[in-house]
Design an enzyme around this catalytic site. Structure first.
Site, PDB file in Angstrom:
ATOM      1  N   CYS A   2      48.353  24.386  57.290  1.00 18.99           N
ATOM      2  CA  CYS A   2      47.543  25.547  57.636  1.00 18.99           C
ATOM      3  C   CYS A   2      47.092  25.343  59.070  1.00 18.99           C
ATOM      4  O   CYS A   2      46.236  24.506  59.345  1.00 18.99           O
ATOM      5  CB  CYS A   2      46.341  25.673  56.696  1.00 18.99           C
ATOM      6  SG  CYS A   2      45.227  27.039  57.130  1.00 18.99           S
ATOM      7  N   GLU A 106      50.902  31.950  58.108  1.00 17.07           N
ATOM      8  CA  GLU A 106      52.044  31.050  58.122  1.00 17.07           C
ATOM      9  C   GLU A 106      53.221  31.804  58.734  1.00 17.07           C
ATOM     10  O   GLU A 106      53.226  33.037  58.777  1.00 17.07           O
ATOM     11  CB  GLU A 106      52.408  30.551  56.725  1.00 17.07           C
ATOM     12  CG  GLU A 106      51.368  29.660  56.064  1.00 17.07           C
ATOM     13  CD  GLU A 106      51.221  28.297  56.726  1.00 17.07           C
ATOM     14  OE1 GLU A 106      51.965  28.025  57.704  1.00 17.07           O
ATOM     15  OE2 GLU A 106      50.368  27.523  56.280  1.00 17.07           O
TER      16      GLU A 106
END
Length: 234
Positions: A2, A106
């Site tokens: 992340c 992402e």
């Protein structure tokens, strides 16, 4: 991993949602939070069932580190190995925290380019990543508080884009995760699971999210992508 996320709520709303009201730092809605930047962190008082919120630098610097050079590589901690890694071992046992968010990003590779996607819980509601924190004294003798977001294997929503996802804690796990009396690593590690995919959604966003200096609502607005990419989620 992340590497970018969003916390677009106002300070008061964040405090109310997480039942804390002592945030002394200024906070403006953020749409493109990047590594080594200040982020909101929630901890529990060591002797009282009271939550405190403050700002820490994203990228954990262990208290024993000689310098801060490794901070960019410790923005995430793998849940499978955190209990054995020197940088994360003690924080997992003694210094756990919540990191508020309302979305994370992402990238999915498409040939020579990458398409960014935003992931949300339900309709973009506030949630919390499972986090670890530590304190490090810089050469000037000042304490610097830093943190890391734990990651785990992907669920059915995130796996189409990335092979990892941040650990999102259900609200009913907040108390146990923050409890300073809970030092059994095997027990707290049970919380580090992929989040329920039925409670998540995903959509493509503009590549302007790639630039750290872009930090506004346009970073997380849905965009149209070519049909060949769109089949990814059909």
């Amino acid at each position: 991993m992340c590497g970018r996320f969003r916390l677009s709520r106002r300070k008061q709303i964040i405090e109310e949602h997480f039942d804390t009201a002592d945030w002394q730092d200024d906070w403006n809605p953020r749409y493109n939070i990047a590594p080594t930047q200040p982020i909101a962190v929630i901890r529990q008082h060591p002797r009282e069932p009271v939550r405190h919120i403050s700002t820490m630098r994203w990228g954990l610097i262990p208290h024993w580190a000689k310098d801060s050079s490794g901070a960019a590589s410790t923005i995430n901690a793998r849940s499978e190995t955190a209990a054995t890694k020197p940088a994360f071992r003690d924080p997992l046992k003694f210094r756990r925290c919540l990191i508020p968010s309302d979305g994370f990003y992402e990238w999915k590779r498409n040939g020579t380019s990458k398409q960014p996607y935003c992931f949300e819980v339900n309709d973009g509601e506030l949630f919390a990543f499972a986090g670890l924190w530590d304190g490090w004294k810089n050469p000037e003798g000042q304490w610097v508080k830093t943190c890391s977001i734990l990651t785990t294997s992907p669920n059915a929503v995130t796996s189409a884009v990335h092979d990892r996802m941040p650990v999102i804690l259900p609200k009913d796990h907040y108390y146990a995760w923050l409890d300073p009396g809970m030092t059994d690593v095997q027990v707290v590690s049970e919380f580090l699971k992929p989040f329920d995919p039925s409670l998540m959604r995903c959509y493509p966003v503009s590549t302007r999210i790639n630039r750290v200096e872009n930090d506004d609502v346009e970073c997380s607005r849905p965009v149209e992508i070519p049909t060949v990419q769109n089949q990814l989620f059909s």
